[in-house]
Design a protein around this motif. Structure first.
Motif, short mmCIF file in Angstrom:
data_model
loop_
_atom_site.label_atom_id
_atom_site.label_comp_id
_atom_site.label_asym_id
_atom_site.label_seq_id
_atom_site.Cartn_x
_atom_site.Cartn_y
_atom_site.Cartn_z
N HIS A 136 -8.62 13.84 -9.51
CA HIS A 136 -7.16 13.73 -9.51
C HIS A 136 -6.59 13.24 -8.18
CE1 HIS A 136 -6.69 15.72 -13.42
NE2 HIS A 136 -7.67 16.51 -13.04
N LEU A 137 -7.34 13.35 -7.10
CA LEU A 137 -6.80 13.03 -5.78
C LEU A 137 -6.27 11.61 -5.66
CD1 LEU A 137 -6.17 14.02 -2.96
CD2 LEU A 137 -8.53 13.50 -2.29
N PRO A 138 -6.95 10.57 -6.17
CA PRO A 138 -6.39 9.21 -6.04
C PRO A 138 -4.98 9.09 -6.62
CG PRO A 138 -8.67 9.10 -6.72
CD PRO A 138 -8.28 10.56 -6.81
N LYS A 142 -1.48 8.33 -4.56
CA LYS A 142 -0.64 7.20 -4.97
C LYS A 142 0.78 7.64 -5.25
CE LYS A 142 -0.47 3.43 -8.37
NZ LYS A 142 -1.17 2.82 -9.54
N GLU A 143 0.92 8.79 -5.93
CA GLU A 143 2.26 9.30 -6.22
C GLU A 143 2.97 9.71 -4.94
OE1 GLU A 143 4.52 12.88 -8.68
OE2 GLU A 143 2.36 12.58 -8.95
N GLY A 148 7.25 8.51 -0.92
CA GLY A 148 7.54 8.53 0.51
C GLY A 148 7.05 9.78 1.20
N THR A 149 6.33 10.63 0.47
CA THR A 149 5.78 11.86 1.06
C THR A 149 4.61 11.55 1.98
OG1 THR A 149 6.40 13.06 -0.95
CG2 THR A 149 4.86 14.15 0.53
N ASP A 153 -0.09 3.71 4.55
CA ASP A 153 -1.52 3.52 4.86
C ASP A 153 -2.41 4.46 4.05
OD1 ASP A 153 -1.01 1.54 6.68
OD2 ASP A 153 -1.08 2.84 8.44
N ALA A 154 -1.86 5.58 3.62
CA ALA A 154 -2.65 6.55 2.87
C ALA A 154 -3.15 5.98 1.55
CB ALA A 154 -1.83 7.81 2.60
N ALA A 155 -2.44 4.97 1.02
CA ALA A 155 -2.85 4.38 -0.25
C ALA A 155 -4.21 3.70 -0.11
CB ALA A 155 -1.81 3.37 -0.72
N ASP A 156 -4.51 3.19 1.08
CA ASP A 156 -5.76 2.46 1.29
C ASP A 156 -6.89 3.34 1.83
OD1 ASP A 156 -4.64 0.01 0.50
OD2 ASP A 156 -3.83 -0.32 2.50
#
Length: 235
Positions: A136-138, A142-143, A148-149, A153-156
């Protein structure tokens, strides 16, 4: 005329149940052996001995070390995800959901030493679909980025960074005692790396957290009992 249910042949059902029990027995024994030996060499002879089955019976279910490892990983991941999602699954805030799931995961690892030893021994071989971390972490990251939480850069790199931190934490837990708040400290660092302000991260890891107890039928519970019995016998 339909057969009377009282006289239907139950042999196929009984045979299927017997096969399921045998497969589960082999998986439980394999988890214990992997926890003791890691994955550097063939564990099949040890699993056969630990399960108390014949070589022929074993090969009716598994052929290789990789088959065994995949089976153990799948069942363990399913058990852990079910337990964690029972608490974290309905949390609306993605940051709180990540914090809660991460803390629960690390507390489970520490509560059940067999899990710590197994994950430590298998290490990066479980990174991917077979890891509970990836269930579930990905989507949560993404959410969080979308809301904006978390930083963009966290997406990559957020998933890689969080996985690395958890794997190191598991190694430390497996190799010795850690501070009572060690899971919280690890998760706080992960949250900050994802872009959560320090004050907010501190609040997230301070949220009440139930202690998870594995149900009797779970792999965690059954394998832990075998692991503890072996440790007691050898002491």
């Amino acid at each position: 005329m339909p057969a009377d249910p009282e006289f239907q042949d139950h042999r196929p059902r009984v045979a299927a149940e017997r096969r399921a029990r045998m497969r589960r027995r082999l998986i439980e024994s394999a988890m214990v052996v992997f926890a003791q030996r890691g994955i550097g060499s063939s564990v099949i002879p040890e699993v056969i001995a630990a399960a108390g089955v014949s070589q022929g019976s074993f090969y009716n279910y598994f052929r290789t070390n990789d088959d065994l490892l995949e089976a153990v990983s799948d069942v363990l991941s399913h058990d852990m995800v079910q337990m964690i999602e029972g608490v974290a699954g309905d949390i609306e805030d993605p940051a709180l959901r990540v914090a809660t799931a991460g803390r629960l995961y690390l507390h489970l690892v520490r509560t059940y030493p067999i899990v710590a030893q197994f994950l430590s021994g298998t290490g990066f071989s479980l990174v991917g679909k077979k890891s509970a971390i990836y269930e579930h972490l990905p989507a949560d990251i993404k959410e969080g980025v979308k809301r904006g939480t978390f930083d963009a850069d966290a997406a990559d790199i957020g998933l890689d960074m969080a996985t690395g931190a958890v794997l190191i934490a598991v190694q430390r837990i497996a190799n010795g005692r850690t501070a009572r708040d060690y899971p919280e400290r690890i998760v706080r660092v992960v949250l900050k790396a994802l872009g959560v302000p320090a004050a907010s991260a501190a609040k997230l890891i301070a949220a009440p957290l139930p202690k998870l107890v594995a149900p009797p039928e779970s792999l965690l519970k059954a394998a832990q009992q075998k692991f503890a019995a072996l440790a007691e016998a050898s002491s």
